[in-house]
Design an enzyme around this catalytic site. Structure first.
Site, short mmCIF file in Angstrom:
data_model
loop_
_atom_site.label_atom_id
_atom_site.label_comp_id
_atom_site.label_asym_id
_atom_site.label_seq_id
_atom_site.Cartn_x
_atom_site.Cartn_y
_atom_site.Cartn_z
N GLU A 159 -11.11 3.48 5.96
CA GLU A 159 -10.08 4.41 6.45
C GLU A 159 -10.86 5.50 7.18
O GLU A 159 -10.89 5.54 8.41
CB GLU A 159 -9.27 4.99 5.28
CG GLU A 159 -8.21 6.01 5.70
CD GLU A 159 -7.51 6.70 4.52
OE1 GLU A 159 -8.07 6.71 3.41
OE2 GLU A 159 -6.40 7.25 4.73
N ASP A 193 1.82 4.07 2.81
CA ASP A 193 0.79 4.90 2.18
C ASP A 193 1.41 6.03 1.35
O ASP A 193 1.55 5.90 0.13
CB ASP A 193 -0.17 5.44 3.25
CG ASP A 193 -1.56 5.76 2.71
OD1 ASP A 193 -1.82 5.50 1.53
OD2 ASP A 193 -2.39 6.28 3.49
N ASP A 194 1.75 7.14 2.00
CA ASP A 194 2.33 8.32 1.31
C ASP A 194 3.51 8.81 2.14
O ASP A 194 3.42 9.80 2.86
CB ASP A 194 1.26 9.42 1.21
CG ASP A 194 0.04 8.94 0.46
OD1 ASP A 194 0.10 8.87 -0.78
OD2 ASP A 194 -0.97 8.59 1.12
N HIS A 231 -9.42 0.97 -1.30
CA HIS A 231 -9.38 1.63 0.01
C HIS A 231 -10.79 1.55 0.58
O HIS A 231 -11.76 1.90 -0.08
CB HIS A 231 -9.01 3.11 -0.14
CG HIS A 231 -7.56 3.37 -0.39
ND1 HIS A 231 -6.84 2.75 -1.36
CD2 HIS A 231 -6.69 4.22 0.24
CE1 HIS A 231 -5.60 3.20 -1.34
NE2 HIS A 231 -5.47 4.09 -0.38
N HIS A 269 0.86 -1.20 0.00
CA HIS A 269 0.00 0.00 0.00
C HIS A 269 0.89 1.24 0.00
O HIS A 269 1.27 1.75 1.05
CB HIS A 269 -0.92 -0.03 1.23
CG HIS A 269 -1.92 1.09 1.28
ND1 HIS A 269 -3.06 1.03 2.04
CD2 HIS A 269 -1.95 2.30 0.67
CE1 HIS A 269 -3.75 2.15 1.89
NE2 HIS A 269 -3.08 2.95 1.07
N HIS A 303 1.38 4.82 -2.48
CA HIS A 303 1.03 5.64 -3.65
C HIS A 303 2.31 6.29 -4.15
O HIS A 303 2.95 7.04 -3.40
CB HIS A 303 0.02 6.71 -3.26
CG HIS A 303 -1.24 6.15 -2.64
ND1 HIS A 303 -2.38 5.93 -3.37
CD2 HIS A 303 -1.51 5.74 -1.38
CE1 HIS A 303 -3.32 5.42 -2.57
NE2 HIS A 303 -2.80 5.29 -1.35
N1 ADE Z 1 -4.48 8.71 -2.06
C1 ADE Z 1 -3.24 8.73 -1.57
N2 ADE Z 1 -3.24 8.36 -0.28
C2 ADE Z 1 -4.53 8.07 0.04
C3 ADE Z 1 -5.18 7.63 1.21
N3 ADE Z 1 -4.53 7.40 2.35
N4 ADE Z 1 -6.51 7.48 1.18
C4 ADE Z 1 -7.18 7.73 0.07
N5 ADE Z 1 -6.62 8.15 -1.06
C5 ADE Z 1 -5.29 8.32 -1.08
ZN ZN Z 2 -3.65 4.84 0.46
#
Ligand code: ADE
Ligand code: ZN
Length: 317
Positions: free
Chosen positions: A197, A275-276, A194, A14, A16
């Protein structure tokens, strides 16, 4: 802990790619592409990264992605992430990219896929990191737009292994994308989404029953619904949990409240992910480290989480 974590073989499921755009590279690309930025310098951009919920973060993330223009930019972004993987013992990754974030700005999809795919191929050869790319639909856009994106990507079908669903969750339930996911699956693509969350457990049920996903991205809100937990345990559906992201975006107020280890102890197939990472303060090992520091994660639990990530990958060598 550091050396031990680095030596532990892990997969990241996971991530991006657009969320791995570090401020330094963002500034470099802005200069290379002659784009003026709303931030005076790297420090002010880092300060802007202190966002408080999913939507605030997404607004910044889409703004940052605007510096990605040329094939080389997508290559450099992906390569930088793979170098991090190598440094942290990530032996396999299945990253997401958001085609619509780029095509909506007039960037040809071919350029995006070519840059990412070339870096992933070099990562396999030069770094020994196996991978599979996942094309993610933006859920705040329409299903019709998702269909158009899938059709546009089909000439490069061999470059990706599956489809995902991301962006603003609340108000955009999985049911909105039932038909396009059916089409993607009929093309032999894997499916993930997703769910849970910011959205309720009902969105996880929909992702399973309507989109027929094989993994749930995040899924932490499943814990509010015991019947759902039982199903996820029975079917061993992997959940790609992102601890630092969840705290940054206030899904949990504090890492000490994160439920990931209780989820693991319930028998859920949870994995750790970043994630990011450029926005949330760390890559995979910083996420593991945070679980150790705030929740007292044991080495046995870390090993189980790492093993789950290897078990849950789609691509096997
Ligand atoms: N796009 C990038 N990170 C995300 C996240 N945590 N939730 C939804 N969309 C995303
Ligand atoms: Zn994500």
């Amino acid at each position: 802990m550091d050396n031990w974590l680095n030596a532990l073989a892990k997969a990241e499921l996971h991530l991006h790619l657009e969320g791995a755009l570090e401020p330094e590279l963002l500034f470099q690309l802005a200069e290379r592409n002659r784009i003026s930025l709303p931030w005076a310098d790297i420090d002010s951009l880092r300060q802007a990264y202190a966002c408080h919920n999913l939507q605030e973060f997404l607004d910044l993330y889409y703004q940052g992605a605007n510096v990605l223009r040329e094939e080389q930019d997508f290559y450099d972004l992906t390569w930088a992430y793979l170098c991090k993987c190598q440094a942290q013992g990530v032996v396999h990754c299945e990253p997401f990219f958001d085609p619509q974030t780029h095509t909506e700005r007039g960037i040809p999809l071919q350029r995006v896929i070519a840059g990412i795919s070339q870096a992933l191929a070099d990562g396999r050869r030069q770094l020994g990191i196996s991978s599979g790319l996942i094309l993610s639909f933006l859920r705040h856009l329409s299903e019709e737009q998702a269909f158009a994106t899938l059709a546009e990507a089909m000439p490069w079908r061999d470059s990706f292994i599956g489809v995902g669903l991301d962006s603003s969750e609340l108000g955009h339930p999985p049911s909105k994308f039932q038909r396009v996911f059916a089409k993607a699956r009929s093309e032999g693509l894997h499916a993930v989404a997703h769910a849970g969350e910011e959205g309720p457990p009902a969105y996880i049920w929909e992702a399973l029953d309507l989109l027929k996903v094989e993994r749930i991205d995040h899924g932490v809100r499943a814990m509010e619904d015991p019947r759902l937990v039982q199903r996820l345990v029975d079917e061993q559906i992997p959940l790609t949990v992102c601890p630092l992201s969840n705290v940054k975006l206030r899904v949990f107020d504090d890492m000490r409240q994160h439920t990931i280890l209780s989820m693991l102890e319930c028998g859920l197939k949870v994995t750790v992910n970043s994630d990011d990472p450029a926005y949330f303060g760390g890559y995979l090992n910083e996420n593991f480290q945070a679980l150790h520091d705030s929740l007292g994660m044991s080495q046995a639990q870390a090993r189980q989480l790492a093993q789950n990530s290897l078990d849950a990958r789609f691509v096997r060598n």
